[in-house]
Structure formats: structure tokens, C-alpha cells
Design an enzyme around this catalytic site. Sequence first.
Site, PDB file in Angstrom:
ATOM      1  N   SER A 151       2.491   7.698  -1.468  1.00 45.72           N
ATOM      2  CA  SER A 151       3.937   7.719  -1.720  1.00 45.72           C
ATOM      3  C   SER A 151       4.227   7.130  -3.093  1.00 45.72           C
ATOM      4  O   SER A 151       5.200   7.488  -3.751  1.00 45.72           O
ATOM      5  CB  SER A 151       4.666   6.919  -0.648  1.00 45.72           C
ATOM      6  OG  SER A 151       4.306   7.416   0.623  1.00 45.72           O
ATOM      7  N   MET A 154       5.105   4.273   6.528  1.00 48.64           N
ATOM      8  CA  MET A 154       6.283   3.675   5.895  1.00 48.64           C
ATOM      9  C   MET A 154       7.184   4.789   5.354  1.00 48.64           C
ATOM     10  O   MET A 154       8.022   4.559   4.492  1.00 48.64           O
ATOM     11  CB  MET A 154       5.865   2.709   4.780  1.00 48.64           C
ATOM     12  CG  MET A 154       5.031   1.543   5.327  1.00 48.64           C
ATOM     13  SD  MET A 154       5.128   0.033   4.352  1.00 48.64           S
ATOM     14  CE  MET A 154       4.487   0.611   2.793  1.00 48.64           C
ATOM     15  N   HIS A 168       3.814  12.565   2.953  1.00 43.70           N
ATOM     16  CA  HIS A 168       3.135  13.577   2.151  1.00 43.70           C
ATOM     17  C   HIS A 168       2.037  14.207   3.015  1.00 43.70           C
ATOM     18  O   HIS A 168       1.879  13.843   4.200  1.00 43.70           O
ATOM     19  CB  HIS A 168       2.570  12.974   0.861  1.00 43.70           C
ATOM     20  CG  HIS A 168       1.762  11.723   1.071  1.00 43.70           C
ATOM     21  ND1 HIS A 168       0.559  11.729   1.737  1.00 43.70           N
ATOM     22  CD2 HIS A 168       2.002  10.422   0.746  1.00 43.70           C
ATOM     23  CE1 HIS A 168       0.078  10.501   1.771  1.00 43.70           C
ATOM     24  NE2 HIS A 168       0.936   9.678   1.200  1.00 43.70           N
ATOM     25  N   GLY A 215      -5.424   6.470   7.408  1.00 44.22           N
ATOM     26  CA  GLY A 215      -6.161   7.170   6.351  1.00 44.22           C
ATOM     27  C   GLY A 215      -7.200   6.269   5.703  1.00 44.22           C
ATOM     28  O   GLY A 215      -6.960   5.077   5.479  1.00 44.22           O
ATOM     29  N   GLY A 236      -1.014  13.746   3.232  1.00 45.12           N
ATOM     30  CA  GLY A 236      -1.941  12.779   3.834  1.00 45.12           C
ATOM     31  C   GLY A 236      -1.439  12.333   5.200  1.00 45.12           C
ATOM     32  O   GLY A 236      -2.189  12.303   6.187  1.00 45.12           O
ATOM     33  N   HIS A 237      -0.143  11.985   5.268  1.00 42.28           N
ATOM     34  CA  HIS A 237       0.439  11.600   6.564  1.00 42.28           C
ATOM     35  C   HIS A 237       0.390  12.777   7.540  1.00 42.28           C
ATOM     36  O   HIS A 237       0.088  12.618   8.726  1.00 42.28           O
ATOM     37  CB  HIS A 237       1.908  11.198   6.400  1.00 42.28           C
ATOM     38  CG  HIS A 237       2.147   9.998   5.540  1.00 42.28           C
ATOM     39  ND1 HIS A 237       2.759  10.075   4.315  1.00 42.28           N
ATOM     40  CD2 HIS A 237       1.862   8.697   5.733  1.00 42.28           C
ATOM     41  CE1 HIS A 237       2.857   8.869   3.791  1.00 42.28           C
ATOM     42  NE2 HIS A 237       2.313   8.004   4.620  1.00 42.28           N
ATOM     43  N   ASP A 241      -6.621   3.842   2.417  1.00 40.51           N
ATOM     44  CA  ASP A 241      -6.417   2.389   2.475  1.00 40.51           C
ATOM     45  C   ASP A 241      -7.619   1.784   3.202  1.00 40.51           C
ATOM     46  O   ASP A 241      -7.509   1.314   4.349  1.00 40.51           O
ATOM     47  CB  ASP A 241      -5.106   2.070   3.196  1.00 40.51           C
ATOM     48  CG  ASP A 241      -3.912   2.598   2.411  1.00 40.51           C
ATOM     49  OD1 ASP A 241      -3.788   2.259   1.222  1.00 40.51           O
ATOM     50  OD2 ASP A 241      -3.125   3.365   2.975  1.00 40.51           O
ATOM     51  N   MET A 252      -3.493  11.266  -2.385  1.00 39.00           N
ATOM     52  CA  MET A 252      -2.052  11.323  -2.126  1.00 39.00           C
ATOM     53  C   MET A 252      -1.552   9.950  -1.728  1.00 39.00           C
ATOM     54  O   MET A 252      -2.202   9.235  -0.958  1.00 39.00           O
ATOM     55  CB  MET A 252      -1.758  12.341  -1.039  1.00 39.00           C
ATOM     56  CG  MET A 252      -1.974  13.727  -1.550  1.00 39.00           C
ATOM     57  SD  MET A 252      -1.152  14.941  -0.541  1.00 39.00           S
ATOM     58  CE  MET A 252      -1.764  16.420  -1.328  1.00 39.00           C
ATOM     59  N   GLN A 280       4.855  -6.945   4.399  1.00 42.03           N
ATOM     60  CA  GLN A 280       3.627  -6.651   3.646  1.00 42.03           C
ATOM     61  C   GLN A 280       3.865  -6.517   2.140  1.00 42.03           C
ATOM     62  O   GLN A 280       2.960  -6.169   1.401  1.00 42.03           O
ATOM     63  CB  GLN A 280       2.902  -5.428   4.212  1.00 42.03           C
ATOM     64  CG  GLN A 280       3.609  -4.100   4.061  1.00 42.03           C
ATOM     65  CD  GLN A 280       2.910  -3.003   4.858  1.00 42.03           C
ATOM     66  OE1 GLN A 280       2.988  -2.953   6.087  1.00 42.03           O
ATOM     67  NE2 GLN A 280       2.209  -2.109   4.167  1.00 42.03           N
TER      68      GLN A 280
HETATM   69  O1  PAF Z   1      -0.450   2.302   5.585  1.00 37.01           O
HETATM   70  C1  PAF Z   1       0.783   2.086   5.717  1.00 37.01           C
HETATM   71  O2  PAF Z   1       1.637   2.944   5.449  1.00 37.01           O
HETATM   72  C2  PAF Z   1       1.241   0.739   6.233  1.00 37.01           C
HETATM   73  O3  PAF Z   1       0.449  -0.285   5.737  1.00 37.01           O
HETATM   74  C3  PAF Z   1       1.337   0.683   7.768  1.00 37.01           C
HETATM   75  C4  PAF Z   1      -0.018   0.849   8.417  1.00 37.01           C
HETATM   76  C5  PAF Z   1       2.278   1.764   8.271  1.00 37.01           C
HETATM   77  C6  PAF Z   1       1.895  -0.668   8.210  1.00 37.01           C
HETATM   78  O4  PAF Z   1       3.165  -0.904   7.692  1.00 37.01           O
END
Ligand code: PAF
Length: 284
Positions: free
Chosen positions: A184, A28, A32, A145, A34-35, A148, A182, A59
Site C-alpha cells: 500500500s 489495513m 492491492h 504475505g 497481494g491482499h 512482511d 506490492m 503499530q
Molecule cells: O500486515 C498488515 O497489514 C498488518 O500488520 C496487520 C497484520 C493487518 C496487523 O495490523
Amino acid sequence: MNVIDSIPEIRQLRWADPTLSWGLVPTMGYLHEGHLALVRRAKAENDQTAVTIFVNPAQFAPTEDLSTYPRDLARDLTLLQAEGVDLVFTPTATTIYPPDFQTTVTVQQVSQPLEGAARPTHFQGVATVVAKLFNILQPTRAYFGQKDAQQTVVLRQMVRDLNFNVAMIICPTIREADGLAMSSRNAYLSPEQRQAAAVLRRALLAAQSAYAQGERRGDHLRQLMTETINTEPLARLDYVSAADPETLQELTDVEEGVLLSTAVFFGKTRLIDNILASAYEMAK
Ligand code: PAF
């Protein structure tokens, strides 16, 4: 690096050479480390790497932070360019959800406890958008990751149930120096809240250490986490959990592995974190 917001163009690029493998990192934005760790893994394991940046309205509940969710597309693109990403998909909300949109994906049991209890429509929104992204990009592998944890369980279930031809790769949580995972949403914390937020990790480590010393009673593991979080005056506990890592049901007695997790408010900001503890993990 191609930055594209149209589905036909994505498909054209994706299938320009069908022999190439594609790694997908759905995000999204407001990226950071983590991404970026997911991006690096995707790059190492695939011929081509795609990242999606889409703040998915489906969501977020109406009371949640959709309008204030942090965004910085220019910075995100600079970071992804530096990582050597091949393709970035930046759809608009109407590209993903046209006005006549009427289909959703619901993963039943594993969406209900924990985050699902606090955010009842959240995982339907996540599963629907990820199903769409998988159909649009048809990746070979997709990277998520462990931070979540429930999202990874829900999405792996969806992939199995709906026969998506995608390998799900779950990567370790990346942490700040004091152990804070980490996220957002850490950007919302005041300096005092940011310091206090390290209590999530401390609570999980307390339970993990008890588990390592032989504690197998779910109630005691939950109690330890609760007590640790309650030592921090700025923390308001939402939940603690010691659950089966696959079904996410709370455990009375831990037999094999346990997913220790917690959600805590600091002011209006709600943070989550988890540790997967198992006899196997302890032996490593
Ligand atoms: O983990 C996230 O950033 C979101 O839930 C995802 C998987 C990109 C779906 O919108």
C-alpha cells in the site's frame, strides 16, 4: 457480504454454524493484488472468508505515517464483494482499544532485529491487534504475505507460545511487472522513485544468485545487496540482512536456509522486501 463494525455481531455470524471453517485475512485496507491473492487462497481453503480492515494505531510510532496511511474503504469493499468475501470487519479504533485498554502482547527475541530495530514498538502493536482479531473471529486459518517476513515469524511464534488454535498460512509475495513487491505504501512514491524502487528486487536477486552459485558467507551476501542498492541514486539504504529464517539472527556462514532482506528509503517512503533462499528452494 456482511460489513460489520461490532464485535458481538461478528461473534454471532462466526458461530451461526460451528461446523463451517473460516479463513481470515487481516489487512489495513487500501487493498492491492497481494491482499486479493490472500483472499482467493482463503476462499479456496475455507467454507467462509472474513477480511478485517483496520489501520492499527498501535503499530505506528508517533513519527510514522498513521495519519497519512492510504485509505479507501469504498473501493476496498467493492473489490472484496467481487471476490465473494462473506464478512468484512471494519472496527473503529475505540472498538479495538477502548479507553481502559491496558494489555499488550510482546513476542521477545524475534521482534528485536531488522524491522524491530528500526521500529521498536511495531511488532508489539502487530501482535496485540492480531491476537485480538484471532480472539474476536476465531478463524480456522489465517493468511499473511511473505512480503512482511519478520511479521510472519513474530506471529507464528505468538501462535505457538499462546496456543492459538489457528493454522498460519504464509503466501508468496505478489510483485509488479518490474519485480517491486506490492505494498500500500508504493502509493507514496513519485514516478521517479517508483522506477528506482525496483532496485530492492535486483539487490535480493543478486544475493540469491550468488547463494545459488555456492556463496555461503553472510558478509558477502550482505555486501552484494548493499552494492546493488548503492547503484541507485534515489535509494537510501536502511539495512540489508542475511539472517536465519527462524531466529532472524544475522548469519556468518549460511548452513541451510537464509532470509535475505532489505529496507530502503525513497524520500520519506520506506520499503521492505525479502527472498527466502535455501538449498531446497534452489532445487525446486
Ligand atoms: O500486515 C498488515 O497489514 C498488518 O500488520 C496487520 C497484520 C493487518 C496487523 O495490523
